[in-house]
Design an enzyme around this catalytic site. Structure first.
Site, mmCIF file in Angstrom:
data_model
loop_
_atom_site.group_PDB
_atom_site.id
_atom_site.type_symbol
_atom_site.label_atom_id
_atom_site.label_comp_id
_atom_site.label_asym_id
_atom_site.label_seq_id
_atom_site.Cartn_x
_atom_site.Cartn_y
_atom_site.Cartn_z
ATOM 1 N N HIS A 147 -1.537 6.305 2.132
ATOM 2 C CA HIS A 147 -1.552 5.408 3.318
ATOM 3 C C HIS A 147 -1.314 6.085 4.557
ATOM 4 C CE1 HIS A 147 -1.182 1.474 5.213
ATOM 5 N NE2 HIS A 147 -0.268 1.924 5.989
ATOM 6 N N CYS B 150 0.769 -1.191 -0.071
ATOM 7 C CA CYS B 150 0.076 0.037 0.008
ATOM 8 C C CYS B 150 0.882 1.231 -0.090
ATOM 9 C CB CYS B 150 -1.133 0.083 1.088
ATOM 10 S SG CYS B 150 -2.216 -1.297 1.073
#
Ligand SMILES: *[C@@H]1O[C@H](CO)[C@@H](O)[C@H](O)[C@H]1NC(C)=O
Ligand SMILES: *[C@@H]1O[C@H](CO)[C@@H](O)[C@H](O)[C@H]1NC(C)=O
Ligand SMILES: *[C@@H]1O[C@H](CO)[C@@H](O)[C@H](O)[C@H]1NC(C)=O
Ligand SMILES: *[C@@H]1O[C@H](CO)[C@@H](O)[C@H](O)[C@H]1NC(C)=O
Ligand SMILES: *[C@@H]1O[C@H](CO)[C@@H](O)[C@H](O)[C@H]1NC(C)=O
Ligand SMILES: *[C@@H]1O[C@H](CO)[C@@H](O)[C@H](O)[C@H]1NC(C)=O
Ligand SMILES: *[C@@H]1O[C@H](CO)[C@@H](O)[C@H](O)[C@H]1NC(C)=O
Ligand SMILES: *[C@@H]1O[C@H](CO)[C@@H](O)[C@H](O)[C@H]1NC(C)=O
Length: 518
Positions: free
Chosen positions: A128, A74
């Site tokens: 993120h 991510c």
């Protein structure tokens, strides 16, 4: 994505440059931008999972059949996509550094729009969260107002799944729920959707907007309203075509999918670490729930799109990386396999007709693409190697491909990478911290092949040592789309040599000029 015309001796049509010159003047009004990121959604289009709203978007926009993330994790993928620079350029392979403080004050996609007089909004998971976006999702640089996070996000990993066997509330992987019985009586994506819709309905501004909506599912745990399970009955779910480790796979390529096995329901299966395989029954259950979670998000996107004026809005739908659902014996992301790197990518823009793009493109291409489609007139240079300027592009605008009615130019390819701490799979092989990384796997995907070299990597100097070679992989997708057979020790010597040179020339300054001799 790169255009490179030296390899295919077939007719090379230089329409790319031509088209690019023609379209430069085409957009005068500044378009709104809607970015939809779906967390951990792999390219599901060929899997017979009913995603009617995504299909609807794909049938009016441009669908990219071969779009790839730069790293199947991510934080590196999102920061790479949002800055338009590779993980090597932002030096982020884990979750623990913020590029502005460590490497350079690089401009992001939303920041660029904000600085060009757009209102920019983040809803849900775009950056993120945490250290890699300075605990603020890069506010205030990227966003006009503080990013919205749904209140129920805090129950992300809470034991809220009713387990059929133990009858207890657990932290399961497979977690269909009754929404009204959940803490907060909602789910994060439902709350994000409400917020985004409300924002579009009540926004009162003469400026165009960039709205980024990041859905949390189908990221694990597979927690979604349970009625979606009925839409994809278990007897309709197929196992992966190739559920075992590829022939001749170098062991460094494997990862133990620790976060999947740690979940309460999977833990009690006692799957041996690190090479054990998921039992068939659970393979099907997990696939069913992953698909159901994707269908849930598809529905939410259908609602969101009712509030978007497509005559004035560029829409991008994508994901941060793919996900292995038992293919090659693997689960989750954390690898350089096709299923972990390939993402859905759909772009629609006013005036651009439906099209399909069948050549490899990269998520770093989004930044230049959006700048071109938005109608903001700026001459932004290509980055040179390790370019420290605050705004330059490592990717290429996809607009020529989106408008093309035939394939454009010789060799087009995508490059991705994944780090490892050691050759043999261990606890931290999925997500090694920078200080533990000693190996980097660089992978290049052409239309036909995937070629990967796992090489020595110095985590302090960031120098690649191509002489420390831990493994090579070559998969021929025309014969083996499942990547079940590594062809490294077979006759493909010219292909290997060519792809190795091309790969090195793109990732290592020592080889910068070497493609000239190919
Ligand atoms: C980084 O860039 C932003 C926007 O251009 C600017 O406001 C800020 O002062 C810069 N920070 C540094 C440390 O240069
Ligand atoms: C990141 O956050 C820290 C702590 O709040 C702050 O000192 C630093 O200036 C921030 N970095 C940037 C580039 O804004
Ligand atoms: C929109 O904002 C303007 C200026 O701030 C204000 O005059 C107007 O009443 C607002 N309109 C609505 C519908 O809220
Ligand atoms: C897993 O191991 C535990 C403890 O050794 C045992 O009680 C349980 O029956 C095992 N489960 C399976 C599915 O083998
Ligand atoms: C899209 O999603 C909605 C629910 O939000 C659903 O009712 C509809 O059938 C879906 N498909 C299309 C093509 O709109
Ligand atoms: C880098 O890798 C080496 C092993 O090559 C390791 O000993 C070291 O602690 C790592 N971290 C840093 C910050 O150098
Ligand atoms: C990594 O590079 C640093 C700085 O060039 C050097 O001091 C160190 O010895 C290297 N580490 C390894 C494991 O080669
Ligand atoms: C690559 O070529 C350019 C221009 O010919 C030259 O300036 C540069 O130093 C070369 N780089 C390397 C690493 O040899």
């Amino acid at each position: 994505m790169h255009y490179k015309c030296t390899y295919h001796p077939i007719i090379i049509i230089f329409v790319a440059v031509f088209i690019r010159n023609v379209i430069t003047k085409a957009y005068v009004t500044r378009q709104n931008v809607l970015l939809i990121f779906i967390d951990d959604l792999r390219h599901l289009v060929d899997e017979n999972v009913p995603l009617p709203n995504l299909s609807n978007m794909a049938s009016s926009g441009v669908i990219f059949k071969q779009a790839y993330a730069q790293q199947a994790l991510c934080a590196p993928s999102r920061n790479s996509m949002l800055t338009g620079r590779r993980p090597d350029s932002i030096r982020l392979y884990d979750f623990y550094s913020y590029w502005r403080d460590t490497i350079g004050n690089y401009t992001t996609i939303p920041q660029f729009f904000k600085e060009n007089d757009y209102d920019t909004y983040s809803v849900g998971k775009i950056f993120h969260p945490g250290q890699s976006s300075n605990f603020t999702d890069d506010y205030p640089y990227s966003w006009s107002q503080y990013p919205y996070h749904p209140p129920t996000e805090k129950y992300k990993d809470a034991p809220v799944c009713k387990d059929k066997v133990t009858k207890k509330w657990q932290s399961n992987l497979v977690c269909p729920v009754t929404v009204m019985k959940q803490p907060g009586k909602s789910l994060p994506d439902l709350q994000s959707l409400d917020y985004a819709v409300n924002l579009l309905k009540t926004r009162n501004s003469s400026k165009p907007y960039l709205l980024a909506v990041g859905f949390y599912k189908p990221h694990i745990p597979l927690k979604f309203p349970k009625q979606y399970l009925e839409k994809i009955p278990i007897d309709k779910v197929k196992p992966p075509k190739m559920a075992f480790m590829p022939k001749q796979m170098p062991i460094v390529s494997w990862h133990p999918w620790t976060d999947v096995r740690q979940r309460d329901d999977i833990k009690r299966l006692n799957i041996s670490f690190p090479m054990g395989l998921m039992p068939q029954e659970w393979t099907l259950k997990i696939r069913q729930s992953y698909y159901a979670a994707a269908m849930y998000v598809d529905d939410l996107i259908g609602v969101l799109m009712q509030y978007v004026d497509l005559r004035k809005t560029v829409v991008v739908l994508t994901s941060d990386h793919g996900w292995s659902l038992g293919e090659n014996g693997l689960w989750a992301k954390y690898s350089n396999f096709e299923v972990a790197l390939r993402v859905p990518l759909i772009i629609s823009a006013p005036g651009l007709p439906h099209n399909k793009v069948n050549v490899p493109v990269e998520l770093i291409d989004l930044f230049p693409t959006l700048v071109e489609l938005s109608g903001i007139q700026k001459d932004i240079p290509e980055c040179t190697h390790q370019d420290k300027s605050i705004l330059c592009f490592e990717g290429k605008s996809l607009v020529p491909l989106m408008k093309a009615t035939q394939n454009i130019c010789g060799e087009i390819f995508a490059i991705s990478q994944y780090p490892r701490p050691r050759v043999c799979p261990q606890k931290n092989s999925d997500k090694p911290r920078l200080k533990d990384i000693t190996i980097m796997g660089y992978s290049i995907r052409t239309k036909r092949y995937r070629y990967t070299e796992w090489v020595g990597f110095n985590n302090t100097s960031f120098i690649i040592n191509w002489n420390i070679l831990h493994g090579i992989e070559l998969y021929d997708h025309t014969m083996d789309p499942e990547e079940s057979n590594n062809l490294v020790s077979t006759k493909y010597n010219n292909i290997k040599r060519y792809l190795s040179k091309l790969l090195r020339s793109r990732v290592d300054p020592q080889y910068l000029n070497s493609t000239k001799q190919i």
